[in-house]
Design a protein around this motif. Structure first.
Motif, PDB file in Angstrom:
ATOM      1  N   GLU A  61      39.934  -7.161  -6.376  1.00  0.00           N
ATOM      2  CA  GLU A  61      39.109  -7.768  -5.343  1.00  0.00           C
ATOM      3  C   GLU A  61      39.912  -7.927  -4.061  1.00  0.00           C
ATOM      4  OE1 GLU A  61      36.055 -11.561  -4.966  1.00  0.00           O
ATOM      5  OE2 GLU A  61      37.827 -11.802  -6.203  1.00  0.00           O
ATOM      6  N   CYS A  62      39.287  -7.675  -2.933  1.00  0.00           N
ATOM      7  CA  CYS A  62      39.914  -7.982  -1.646  1.00  0.00           C
ATOM      8  C   CYS A  62      38.799  -8.151  -0.626  1.00  0.00           C
ATOM      9  CB  CYS A  62      40.907  -6.907  -1.220  1.00  0.00           C
ATOM     10  SG  CYS A  62      40.139  -5.329  -0.843  1.00  0.00           S
ATOM     11  N   ASN A  63      39.160  -8.711   0.516  1.00  0.00           N
ATOM     12  CA  ASN A  63      38.126  -8.915   1.523  1.00  0.00           C
ATOM     13  C   ASN A  63      38.726  -8.850   2.921  1.00  0.00           C
ATOM     14  OD1 ASN A  63      35.835  -9.611   2.910  1.00  0.00           O
ATOM     15  ND2 ASN A  63      35.634 -11.660   2.065  1.00  0.00           N
ATOM     16  N   CYS A  64      39.468  -9.883   3.320  1.00  0.00           N
ATOM     17  CA  CYS A  64      39.904  -9.979   4.720  1.00  0.00           C
ATOM     18  C   CYS A  64      41.016  -8.996   5.079  1.00  0.00           C
ATOM     19  CB  CYS A  64      40.377 -11.402   4.994  1.00  0.00           C
ATOM     20  SG  CYS A  64      41.890 -11.829   4.110  1.00  0.00           S
ATOM     21  N   LEU A  65      41.847  -8.667   4.118  1.00  0.00           N
ATOM     22  CA  LEU A  65      43.034  -7.815   4.302  1.00  0.00           C
ATOM     23  C   LEU A  65      44.048  -8.412   5.268  1.00  0.00           C
ATOM     24  CD1 LEU A  65      41.374  -4.256   4.355  1.00  0.00           C
ATOM     25  CD2 LEU A  65      42.305  -5.507   2.414  1.00  0.00           C
ATOM     26  N   GLU A  66      44.026  -9.735   5.462  1.00  0.00           N
ATOM     27  CA  GLU A  66      45.018 -10.356   6.355  1.00  0.00           C
ATOM     28  C   GLU A  66      45.410 -11.760   5.890  1.00  0.00           C
ATOM     29  OE1 GLU A  66      43.456 -10.587  10.309  1.00  0.00           O
ATOM     30  OE2 GLU A  66      41.527 -11.380   9.647  1.00  0.00           O
ATOM     31  N   LYS A  67      45.504 -11.949   4.565  1.00  0.00           N
ATOM     32  CA  LYS A  67      46.001 -13.206   3.999  1.00  0.00           C
ATOM     33  C   LYS A  67      45.189 -14.423   4.459  1.00  0.00           C
ATOM     34  CE  LYS A  67      50.327 -15.036   4.515  1.00  0.00           C
ATOM     35  NZ  LYS A  67      51.785 -15.111   4.439  1.00  0.00           N
ATOM     36  N   VAL A  68      43.867 -14.278   4.436  1.00  0.00           N
ATOM     37  CA  VAL A  68      43.012 -15.390   4.845  1.00  0.00           C
ATOM     38  C   VAL A  68      42.019 -15.775   3.747  1.00  0.00           C
ATOM     39  CG1 VAL A  68      41.207 -16.114   6.474  1.00  0.00           C
ATOM     40  CG2 VAL A  68      43.217 -14.923   7.325  1.00  0.00           C
ATOM     41  N   CYS A  69      41.492 -14.782   3.028  1.00  0.00           N
ATOM     42  CA  CYS A  69      40.404 -15.104   2.083  1.00  0.00           C
ATOM     43  C   CYS A  69      40.920 -15.489   0.700  1.00  0.00           C
ATOM     44  CB  CYS A  69      39.441 -13.927   1.971  1.00  0.00           C
ATOM     45  SG  CYS A  69      40.097 -12.518   1.044  1.00  0.00           S
ATOM     46  N   GLY A  70      42.099 -15.055   0.330  1.00  0.00           N
ATOM     47  CA  GLY A  70      42.666 -15.408  -0.977  1.00  0.00           C
ATOM     48  C   GLY A  70      42.238 -14.506  -2.118  1.00  0.00           C
ATOM     49  N   ALA A  71      41.288 -13.605  -1.864  1.00  0.00           N
ATOM     50  CA  ALA A  71      40.669 -12.845  -2.958  1.00  0.00           C
ATOM     51  C   ALA A  71      41.613 -11.889  -3.692  1.00  0.00           C
ATOM     52  CB  ALA A  71      39.477 -12.063  -2.416  1.00  0.00           C
ATOM     53  N   CYS A  72      42.623 -11.374  -3.015  1.00  0.00           N
ATOM     54  CA  CYS A  72      43.411 -10.278  -3.597  1.00  0.00           C
ATOM     55  C   CYS A  72      44.616 -10.761  -4.401  1.00  0.00           C
ATOM     56  CB  CYS A  72      43.870  -9.331  -2.497  1.00  0.00           C
ATOM     57  SG  CYS A  72      45.038 -10.115  -1.380  1.00  0.00           S
ATOM     58  N   MET A  73      44.616 -12.041  -4.791  1.00  0.00           N
ATOM     59  CA  MET A  73      45.772 -12.554  -5.536  1.00  0.00           C
ATOM     60  C   MET A  73      45.915 -11.852  -6.885  1.00  0.00           C
ATOM     61  SD  MET A  73      47.149 -14.782  -7.945  1.00  0.00           S
ATOM     62  CE  MET A  73      46.025 -16.058  -8.488  1.00  0.00           C
ATOM     63  N   ARG A  81      50.981 -13.196  -5.951  1.00  0.00           N
ATOM     64  CA  ARG A  81      50.953 -13.074  -4.492  1.00  0.00           C
ATOM     65  C   ARG A  81      49.732 -12.286  -4.028  1.00  0.00           C
ATOM     66  NH1 ARG A  81      56.903 -10.495  -3.831  1.00  0.00           N
ATOM     67  NH2 ARG A  81      57.084  -9.683  -5.925  1.00  0.00           N
ATOM     68  N   GLN A  82      49.591 -12.206  -2.715  1.00  0.00           N
ATOM     69  CA  GLN A  82      48.447 -11.505  -2.134  1.00  0.00           C
ATOM     70  C   GLN A  82      48.781 -10.021  -2.055  1.00  0.00           C
ATOM     71  OE1 GLN A  82      47.227 -14.822  -2.540  1.00  0.00           O
ATOM     72  NE2 GLN A  82      45.686 -13.518  -1.585  1.00  0.00           N
ATOM     73  N   ALA A  83      47.888  -9.191  -2.603  1.00  0.00           N
ATOM     74  CA  ALA A  83      48.136  -7.746  -2.603  1.00  0.00           C
ATOM     75  C   ALA A  83      48.045  -7.150  -1.197  1.00  0.00           C
ATOM     76  CB  ALA A  83      47.131  -7.062  -3.527  1.00  0.00           C
ATOM     77  N   CYS A  84      47.207  -7.765  -0.333  1.00  0.00           N
ATOM     78  CA  CYS A  84      46.998  -7.159   0.988  1.00  0.00           C
ATOM     79  C   CYS A  84      48.223  -7.273   1.880  1.00  0.00           C
ATOM     80  CB  CYS A  84      45.782  -7.768   1.669  1.00  0.00           C
ATOM     81  SG  CYS A  84      45.972  -9.495   2.116  1.00  0.00           S
ATOM     82  N   CYS A  85      49.091  -8.236   1.597  1.00  0.00           N
ATOM     83  CA  CYS A  85      50.259  -8.368   2.470  1.00  0.00           C
ATOM     84  C   CYS A  85      51.554  -8.172   1.686  1.00  0.00           C
ATOM     85  CB  CYS A  85      50.233  -9.700   3.214  1.00  0.00           C
ATOM     86  SG  CYS A  85      49.993 -11.082   2.150  1.00  0.00           S
ATOM     87  N   CYS A 155      44.812 -23.590   3.287  1.00  0.00           N
ATOM     88  CA  CYS A 155      44.662 -23.160   1.892  1.00  0.00           C
ATOM     89  C   CYS A 155      43.493 -22.186   1.782  1.00  0.00           C
ATOM     90  CB  CYS A 155      44.422 -24.371   0.986  1.00  0.00           C
ATOM     91  SG  CYS A 155      44.070 -23.866  -0.713  1.00  0.00           S
ATOM     92  N   MET A 156      43.755 -21.045   1.132  1.00  0.00           N
ATOM     93  CA  MET A 156      42.709 -20.015   1.013  1.00  0.00           C
ATOM     94  C   MET A 156      42.207 -19.912  -0.435  1.00  0.00           C
ATOM     95  SD  MET A 156      45.177 -16.723   1.561  1.00  0.00           S
ATOM     96  CE  MET A 156      46.846 -16.762   0.893  1.00  0.00           C
ATOM     97  N   THR A 157      42.494 -20.954  -1.235  1.00  0.00           N
ATOM     98  CA  THR A 157      42.033 -20.997  -2.638  1.00  0.00           C
ATOM     99  C   THR A 157      42.398 -19.707  -3.373  1.00  0.00           C
ATOM    100  OG1 THR A 157      40.102 -21.986  -1.548  1.00  0.00           O
ATOM    101  CG2 THR A 157      40.127 -22.081  -3.921  1.00  0.00           C
TER     102      THR A 157
HETATM  103  S1  FES Z   1      42.259  -9.584   1.066  1.00  0.00           S
HETATM  104 FE1  FES Z   1      42.037 -11.616   1.824  1.00  0.00          FE
HETATM  105  S2  FES Z   1      43.948 -12.496   1.337  1.00  0.00           S
HETATM  106 FE2  FES Z   1      44.203 -10.431   0.731  1.00  0.00          FE
END
Ligand code: FES
Ligand code: SF4
Ligand code: SF4
Length: 250
Positions: A61-73, A81-85, A155-157
């Motif tokens: 799962e991912c969404n924002c791709l900039e460490k904001v939504c928390g989805a890609c943990m 950690r966050q996969a997008c960053c 906090c991005m949960t």
């Molecule tokens: S995609 Fe949103 S924090 Fe990684």
């Protein structure tokens, strides 16, 4: 012509919530600045393992791709950690990806983080809107605590802190550092403070703040650098004060 540099990924997969996990290895072309989400997207385009077997695309799962939504943990080389960053350049190869098993696994790297949102309901993680701003300006944030509130509000949960906490899991009911510390944030708010007793009493219950063993793993895991243990300690004091108030207000 120079040979194309490759990135090797070992991915822990699982076909469904009750299926057994297994691993598969993939290789993608290296490029500067490649991160884990981008590497997973390459695998999705061509889901073929290193032994040439065509497999189902990896799910994550991912969404924002900039460490904001928390989805890609996810757990990358053993750390939540966050996969997008997470840049491939900063990771030792082969890169191991696994789902964060503190949470129920839906499929492959996709997890169900809804327990965190349920915990936010439990600690009354919201501000009651009373219509104040219909009649006059809303109360302002206390300038002495605004910086703290701003920090915690990042906090991005994502759940990294729950995955890192040894006291969160099937062995305990602990709601974990993030939802607990959110109670502190809402108690700081000029309107939210009116419900502080409700939040503090909720944290006295089973799975509340006494389940924290102060091992400090959470503060190191937080990608937003929230000083979780500082606020857990403060909250612990607030909960104790509330317990005394409960006795004397009887
Ligand atoms: S995609 Fe949103 S924090 Fe990684
Ligand atoms: S300090 Fe508390 S919340 Fe943080 S990791 Fe340790 S036990 Fe978990
Ligand atoms: S406190 Fe930090 S690690 Fe925990 S959920 Fe929030 S952003 Fe993620």
């Amino acid at each position: 012509m120079a040979e194309q540099k490759k990135v090797r990924l070992v991915i822990e997969r699982q076909d469904g919530p009750n299926d057994k996990p297994y691993t598969q290895e993939f290789e993608v072309d290296y490029r500067p600045g490649l991160n884990i989400v981008a590497a997973l997207m390459e695998i999705q385009k061509n889901p073929v393992t290193v032994d040439g077997k065509k497999v189902a695309p990896v799910v994550w799962e991912c969404n924002c791709l900039e460490k904001v939504c928390g989805a890609c943990m996810m757990v990358i080389n053993g750390k939540a950690r966050q996969a997008c960053c997470s840049l491939v350049d900063n990771l030792e190869q082969p890169i191991h990806l696994a789902p964060a098993r503190t949470f129920p696994v839906i499929r492959d790297l996709l997890i169900d983080r809804s327990v965190m949102f349920e915990s936010l309901k439990r600690i009354h993680g919201w501000i009651e809107v009373d219509g104040t701003w219909d009649v006059k300006d809303a109360p302002i944030q206390n300038p002495h605590t605004a910086e703290t509130a701003y920090e915690i509000s990042h906090c991005m949960t994502c759940g990294c802190c729950l995955e890192a906490c040894p006291n969160v899991g099937p062995q305990s009911d602990f709601i974990g550092p993030s939802p607990t510390v959110q109670a502190y944030l809402f108690n700081l708010h000029p309107l939210g403070k009116f419900d502080a007793p409700t939040r503090l009493n909720a944290l006295m219950e089973k799975g509340g703040i006494t389940s924290c063993g102060n091992s400090q793993n959470c503060v190191e895991a937080c990608p937003k650098n929230i000083k979780l243990t500082t606020y857990l300690a403060q909250l612990n004091r607030d909960v104790n004060k509330q317990a005394l108030r409960n006795i004397f207000d009887k």
